[in-house]
Design a protein around this motif. Structure first.
Motif, PDB file in Angstrom:
ATOM      1  N   PHE A   1      -6.957  -2.827  -2.248  1.00  0.00           N
ATOM      2  CA  PHE A   1      -6.330  -1.273  -2.822  1.00  0.00           C
ATOM      3  C   PHE A   1      -7.108  -0.594  -3.451  1.00  0.00           C
ATOM      4  O   PHE A   1      -6.964   0.013  -4.552  1.00  0.00           O
ATOM      5  N   SER A   2      -8.510  -0.482  -2.786  1.00  0.00           N
ATOM      6  CA  SER A   2      -9.393   0.162  -3.538  1.00  0.00           C
ATOM      7  C   SER A   2      -9.044   1.802  -3.730  1.00  0.00           C
ATOM      8  O   SER A   2      -9.688   2.297  -5.025  1.00  0.00           O
ATOM      9  N   GLU A   3      -8.267   2.341  -3.072  1.00  0.00           N
ATOM     10  CA  GLU A   3      -8.002   3.768  -3.331  1.00  0.00           C
ATOM     11  C   GLU A   3      -6.894   3.915  -4.352  1.00  0.00           C
ATOM     12  O   GLU A   3      -6.525   4.974  -4.770  1.00  0.00           O
ATOM     13  N   PHE A   4      -6.245   2.784  -4.668  1.00  0.00           N
ATOM     14  CA  PHE A   4      -5.336   2.836  -5.740  1.00  0.00           C
ATOM     15  C   PHE A   4      -5.569   1.958  -6.917  1.00  0.00           C
ATOM     16  O   PHE A   4      -4.547   1.784  -7.943  1.00  0.00           O
ATOM     17  N   GLN A   5      -6.676   1.501  -7.107  1.00  0.00           N
ATOM     18  CA  GLN A   5      -6.836   0.615  -8.287  1.00  0.00           C
ATOM     19  C   GLN A   5      -6.710   1.356  -9.614  1.00  0.00           C
ATOM     20  O   GLN A   5      -6.206   0.699 -10.590  1.00  0.00           O
ATOM     21  N   ASN A   6      -6.753   2.755  -9.772  1.00  0.00           N
ATOM     22  CA  ASN A   6      -6.523   3.277 -11.226  1.00  0.00           C
ATOM     23  C   ASN A   6      -4.943   3.207 -11.473  1.00  0.00           C
ATOM     24  O   ASN A   6      -4.526   3.472 -12.551  1.00  0.00           O
ATOM     25  N   LYS A   7      -4.061   2.836 -10.438  1.00  0.00           N
ATOM     26  CA  LYS A   7      -2.563   2.684 -10.709  1.00  0.00           C
ATOM     27  C   LYS A   7      -2.025   1.323 -10.922  1.00  0.00           C
ATOM     28  O   LYS A   7      -0.919   1.166 -11.547  1.00  0.00           O
TER      29      LYS A   7
ATOM     30  N   LYS B   1       0.983   4.146  -2.898  1.00  0.00           N
ATOM     31  CA  LYS B   1       0.833   5.548  -2.684  1.00  0.00           C
ATOM     32  C   LYS B   1       1.957   6.465  -3.332  1.00  0.00           C
ATOM     33  O   LYS B   1       1.614   7.576  -3.904  1.00  0.00           O
TER      34      LYS B   1
ATOM     35  N   LYS C   1       0.715  -1.161   0.017  1.00  0.00           N
ATOM     36  CA  LYS C   1      -0.245   0.121   0.054  1.00  0.00           C
ATOM     37  C   LYS C   1       1.142   1.358  -0.128  1.00  0.00           C
ATOM     38  O   LYS C   1       0.485   2.240  -0.621  1.00  0.00           O
TER      39      LYS C   1
ATOM     40  N   SER D   1      -9.789  -4.359  -6.056  1.00  0.00           N
ATOM     41  CA  SER D   1     -10.708  -3.618  -5.218  1.00  0.00           C
ATOM     42  C   SER D   1     -11.024  -3.832  -3.822  1.00  0.00           C
ATOM     43  O   SER D   1     -11.213  -2.984  -3.014  1.00  0.00           O
TER      44      SER D   1
END
Length: 204
Positions: A98-104, A79, A75, A95
């Motif tokens: 790492f939901s907040e980083f999925q687009n990476k 970040k 994580k 999902s």
């Protein structure tokens, strides 16, 4: 011109293909490559992650099987990362974990054991006795498996071609048992479909 800084800290042999690819691109004049062989940073050298900085963008290449290892560490890497490539890729687990980083996160694809000509083996975590035994038995060194070996055209058999699939199972109980189950099912399916033409299984 592309500028690449590759921080080679991992002990995993899976990283060889990334270094080999970068060295080949440098040879072709497509990038300026700097390899840092031993970096003191937060990466555990055993987890199989390589950091690459390409024209200022931070990329991580993650070679691990499954999603069970070092979640909090990864994580922190996500970040920092602009792009994160995973060998094991699942929209579901991305999902969940790492939901907040999925687009990476992007799929890394299949890896294979390959080195560039004259590529150094930066880490060998085999015990000393095993390294000496390999030399005694005249085993090939890891960096003998070079790109030209894999780029040869296949020698096709016109009659009775065989299907080869050897694999192994994980020793510990974990989510990797799903990988074991998949490998066993593949072997069963190949045996059923190809019969005597199938060569493979799980070595003891």
């Amino acid at each position: 011109m592309i500028n690449m800084i590759l921080e080679q800290t991992s002990k995993q042999p899976h990283t060889g293909m990334l270094v080999a690819g970068a060295m080949e691109l440098e040879k072709q004049g497509m990038l300026n490559l700097k390899i840092i062989e031993s970096v003191e940073n937060k990466l555990d050298s055993a987890i199989g992650v390589t950091k690459v900085v390409i024209n200022g963008s931070v990329c991580y290449f993650d070679y691990a099987d499954g999603y069970s290892d070092c979640i909090e560490l990864k994580k922190s890497l996500l970040k920092e990362a602009d792009f994160y490539f995973r060998r094991s890729y699942s929209d579901k687990y991305n999902s969940m974990l790492f939901s907040e980083f999925q687009n990476k996160i992007y799929p890394l694809g299949m890896n294979y054991y390959v080195y560039a000509q004259n590529q150094k083996i930066l880490f060998d975590n085999r015990p000393l006795w095993k390294r000496k035994l390999r030399k005694l038995l005249r085993y090939k060194e890891d960096n003998d498996f070079t790109i030209d070996i894999f780029e040869k055209k296949a020698d096709y058999k016109k009659t009775n071609p065989t299907v080869l699939f050897y694999t192994r199972l994980w020793e510990e109980e974990s989510e990797d048992n799903k990988i074991d189950e998949m490998r066993i099912n593949i072997i069963r399916a190949l045996k059923e479909k190809y019969g005597q033409l199938f060569r493979g299984g799980i070595p003891k």
